[in-house]
Design a protein around this motif. Structure first.
Motif, PDB file in Angstrom:
ATOM      1  N   ASN A 142       5.943  15.549  38.265  1.00 35.38           N
ATOM      2  CA  ASN A 142       5.897  14.221  37.655  1.00 35.38           C
ATOM      3  C   ASN A 142       5.845  14.395  36.138  1.00 35.38           C
ATOM      4  O   ASN A 142       4.881  14.933  35.599  1.00 35.38           O
ATOM      5  N   ALA A 143       6.888  13.936  35.471  1.00 33.59           N
ATOM      6  CA  ALA A 143       6.984  14.080  34.023  1.00 33.59           C
ATOM      7  C   ALA A 143       6.678  12.778  33.293  1.00 33.59           C
ATOM      8  O   ALA A 143       6.822  12.699  32.082  1.00 33.59           O
ATOM      9  N   GLY A 144       6.264  11.756  34.047  1.00 33.68           N
ATOM     10  CA  GLY A 144       5.902  10.499  33.414  1.00 33.68           C
ATOM     11  C   GLY A 144       6.375   9.308  34.208  1.00 33.68           C
ATOM     12  O   GLY A 144       7.221   9.419  35.097  1.00 33.68           O
ATOM     13  N   ALA A 145       5.798   8.176  33.874  1.00 34.49           N
ATOM     14  CA  ALA A 145       6.174   6.927  34.539  1.00 34.49           C
ATOM     15  C   ALA A 145       5.878   5.759  33.616  1.00 34.49           C
ATOM     16  O   ALA A 145       4.985   5.835  32.763  1.00 34.49           O
ATOM     17  N   ILE A 146       6.644   4.705  33.793  1.00 32.17           N
ATOM     18  CA  ILE A 146       6.404   3.440  33.108  1.00 32.17           C
ATOM     19  C   ILE A 146       6.347   2.372  34.178  1.00 32.17           C
ATOM     20  O   ILE A 146       7.255   2.259  35.007  1.00 32.17           O
ATOM     21  N   TRP A 147       5.280   1.595  34.165  1.00 33.08           N
ATOM     22  CA  TRP A 147       5.071   0.517  35.140  1.00 33.08           C
ATOM     23  C   TRP A 147       4.974  -0.780  34.343  1.00 33.08           C
ATOM     24  O   TRP A 147       3.906  -1.150  33.878  1.00 33.08           O
ATOM     25  N   ASP A 148       6.086  -1.478  34.158  1.00 31.71           N
ATOM     26  CA  ASP A 148       6.177  -2.680  33.324  1.00 31.71           C
ATOM     27  C   ASP A 148       6.057  -3.918  34.205  1.00 31.71           C
ATOM     28  O   ASP A 148       7.028  -4.353  34.816  1.00 31.71           O
ATOM     29  N   LEU A 149       4.872  -4.506  34.261  1.00 27.57           N
ATOM     30  CA  LEU A 149       4.645  -5.694  35.072  1.00 27.57           C
ATOM     31  C   LEU A 149       5.004  -6.985  34.339  1.00 27.57           C
ATOM     32  O   LEU A 149       5.041  -8.044  34.929  1.00 27.57           O
ATOM     33  N   LYS A 150       5.291  -6.885  33.072  1.00 33.57           N
ATOM     34  CA  LYS A 150       5.618  -8.074  32.270  1.00 33.57           C
ATOM     35  C   LYS A 150       7.092  -8.049  31.855  1.00 33.57           C
ATOM     36  O   LYS A 150       7.436  -8.339  30.718  1.00 33.57           O
ATOM     37  N   ALA A 151       7.961  -7.727  32.779  1.00 30.41           N
ATOM     38  CA  ALA A 151       9.382  -7.556  32.491  1.00 30.41           C
ATOM     39  C   ALA A 151       9.955  -8.761  31.747  1.00 30.41           C
ATOM     40  O   ALA A 151       9.777  -9.904  32.157  1.00 30.41           O
ATOM     41  N   LEU A 152      10.636  -8.455  30.677  1.00 25.55           N
ATOM     42  CA  LEU A 152      11.336  -9.409  29.819  1.00 25.55           C
ATOM     43  C   LEU A 152      10.427 -10.364  29.065  1.00 25.55           C
ATOM     44  O   LEU A 152      10.901 -11.268  28.399  1.00 25.55           O
ATOM     45  N   ALA A 153       9.118 -10.196  29.154  1.00 23.46           N
ATOM     46  CA  ALA A 153       8.204 -11.041  28.398  1.00 23.46           C
ATOM     47  C   ALA A 153       7.926 -10.380  27.046  1.00 23.46           C
ATOM     48  O   ALA A 153       7.556  -9.222  26.993  1.00 23.46           O
ATOM     49  N   HIS A 154       8.116 -11.115  25.988  1.00 24.43           N
ATOM     50  CA  HIS A 154       7.824 -10.575  24.654  1.00 24.43           C
ATOM     51  C   HIS A 154       6.361 -10.838  24.360  1.00 24.43           C
ATOM     52  O   HIS A 154       5.848 -11.887  24.721  1.00 24.43           O
ATOM     53  N   PRO A 155       5.636  -9.959  23.728  1.00 24.22           N
ATOM     54  CA  PRO A 155       6.078  -8.687  23.157  1.00 24.22           C
ATOM     55  C   PRO A 155       6.019  -7.506  24.133  1.00 24.22           C
ATOM     56  O   PRO A 155       6.283  -6.379  23.746  1.00 24.22           O
ATOM     57  N   ALA A 156       5.680  -7.749  25.386  1.00 24.23           N
ATOM     58  CA  ALA A 156       5.521  -6.644  26.340  1.00 24.23           C
ATOM     59  C   ALA A 156       6.806  -5.831  26.480  1.00 24.23           C
ATOM     60  O   ALA A 156       6.758  -4.601  26.521  1.00 24.23           O
ATOM     61  N   ILE A 157       7.970  -6.483  26.565  1.00 25.14           N
ATOM     62  CA  ILE A 157       9.222  -5.735  26.740  1.00 25.14           C
ATOM     63  C   ILE A 157       9.459  -4.823  25.550  1.00 25.14           C
ATOM     64  O   ILE A 157       9.957  -3.713  25.710  1.00 25.14           O
ATOM     65  N   ASP A 158       9.081  -5.276  24.358  1.00 27.30           N
ATOM     66  CA  ASP A 158       9.230  -4.435  23.176  1.00 27.30           C
ATOM     67  C   ASP A 158       8.309  -3.224  23.268  1.00 27.30           C
ATOM     68  O   ASP A 158       8.705  -2.099  22.954  1.00 27.30           O
ATOM     69  N   ARG A 159       7.072  -3.437  23.712  1.00 32.43           N
ATOM     70  CA  ARG A 159       6.115  -2.337  23.860  1.00 32.43           C
ATOM     71  C   ARG A 159       6.616  -1.345  24.901  1.00 32.43           C
ATOM     72  O   ARG A 159       6.608  -0.136  24.683  1.00 32.43           O
ATOM     73  N   TYR A 160       7.080  -1.847  26.058  1.00 30.89           N
ATOM     74  CA  TYR A 160       7.580  -0.951  27.100  1.00 30.89           C
ATOM     75  C   TYR A 160       8.887  -0.281  26.683  1.00 30.89           C
ATOM     76  O   TYR A 160       9.149   0.850  27.050  1.00 30.89           O
ATOM     77  N   GLY A 161       9.708  -0.976  25.904  1.00 34.13           N
ATOM     78  CA  GLY A 161      10.925  -0.363  25.369  1.00 34.13           C
ATOM     79  C   GLY A 161      10.590   0.814  24.467  1.00 34.13           C
ATOM     80  O   GLY A 161      11.222   1.874  24.551  1.00 34.13           O
ATOM     81  N   GLN A 162       9.593   0.638  23.609  1.00 34.47           N
ATOM     82  CA  GLN A 162       9.154   1.732  22.740  1.00 34.47           C
ATOM     83  C   GLN A 162       8.577   2.874  23.566  1.00 34.47           C
ATOM     84  O   GLN A 162       8.817   4.046  23.269  1.00 34.47           O
ATOM     85  N   GLU A 163       7.837   2.529  24.623  1.00 33.73           N
ATOM     86  CA  GLU A 163       7.266   3.552  25.500  1.00 33.73           C
ATOM     87  C   GLU A 163       8.380   4.352  26.189  1.00 33.73           C
ATOM     88  O   GLU A 163       8.304   5.580  26.293  1.00 33.73           O
ATOM     89  N   ALA A 164       9.426   3.647  26.640  1.00 29.63           N
ATOM     90  CA  ALA A 164      10.560   4.320  27.297  1.00 29.63           C
ATOM     91  C   ALA A 164      11.287   5.226  26.304  1.00 29.63           C
ATOM     92  O   ALA A 164      11.672   6.347  26.642  1.00 29.63           O
ATOM     93  N   PHE A 165      11.483   4.750  25.082  1.00 29.43           N
ATOM     94  CA  PHE A 165      12.128   5.553  24.046  1.00 29.43           C
ATOM     95  C   PHE A 165      11.323   6.832  23.785  1.00 29.43           C
ATOM     96  O   PHE A 165      11.878   7.933  23.760  1.00 29.43           O
TER      97      PHE A 165
END
Length: 175
Positions: A142-165
């Protein structure tokens, strides 16, 4: 590093696609070989076995993907959350590992990126267990995971986008 990113959302430009794109952008450097497989764009049939428990050849698009996974160092699975699990598109691909278990096992890292829209903090629990069971069975790390429960909700999507990057950057030559 050879990276296979499997996306599996029927939502064009949805949250999981966005996070996959951010991961790919973060992982892109002159050294990584990144193969993006969007399951929506391919014909993938369900796993079928005969009476001797042998896989029946399907003659679909998945053989090319499985060859890429065999050669990969990292497999990234990206899915929206559907009824507390992965999309049927991704599940079909994972089920097709069956015919190649021995060739796919070991010597790989895995990442899960999952998106959902809701407020129940336990929404990802079943998928987290399933993901852990898959990678344990495959002897992947396991090299990592992202669990985004606030999909497409701003600012959460921006935070998860940065996390994915940033997660993608973890796999560049400089890191």
């Amino acid at each position: 590093m050879k990276i296979v990113v499997i996306t599996s959302s029927a939502h064009v430009n949805g949250a999981s696609t966005y996070l996959a794109d951010q991961f790919i952008e973060g992982a892109t450097d002159g050294y990584n070989d990144i193969y993006h497989y969007n399951a929506v764009d391919h014909q993938n049939n369900f796993v079928m076995v005969d009476e001797d428990n042998q896989a029946i050849s399907q003659h679909d698009d998945i053989d090319h993907l499985l060859d890429k996974i065999k050669a990969a160092d990292l497999v990234v699975m990206v899915t929206p959350l559907y009824y507390f699990g992965m999309s049927s598109l991704l599940k079909t691909i994972v089920d097709r590992f069956y015919d190649y278990n021995n060739e796919l096992r070991g010597n790989k890292q895995a990442v899960m990126i999952a998106t959902g829209a809701g407020s129940v903090n336990t929404a990802f629990d079943s998928l987290k267990i399933h993901y852990k069971q898959i990678i344990d069975y495959m002897h992947w790390i396991n090299a990592g995971a992202i669990w985004d429960l606030k999909a497409l909700a701003h600012p959460a999507i921006d935070r998860y986008g940065q996390e994915a990057f940033k997660l993608g950057q973890k796999f560049t030559a400089g890191n």
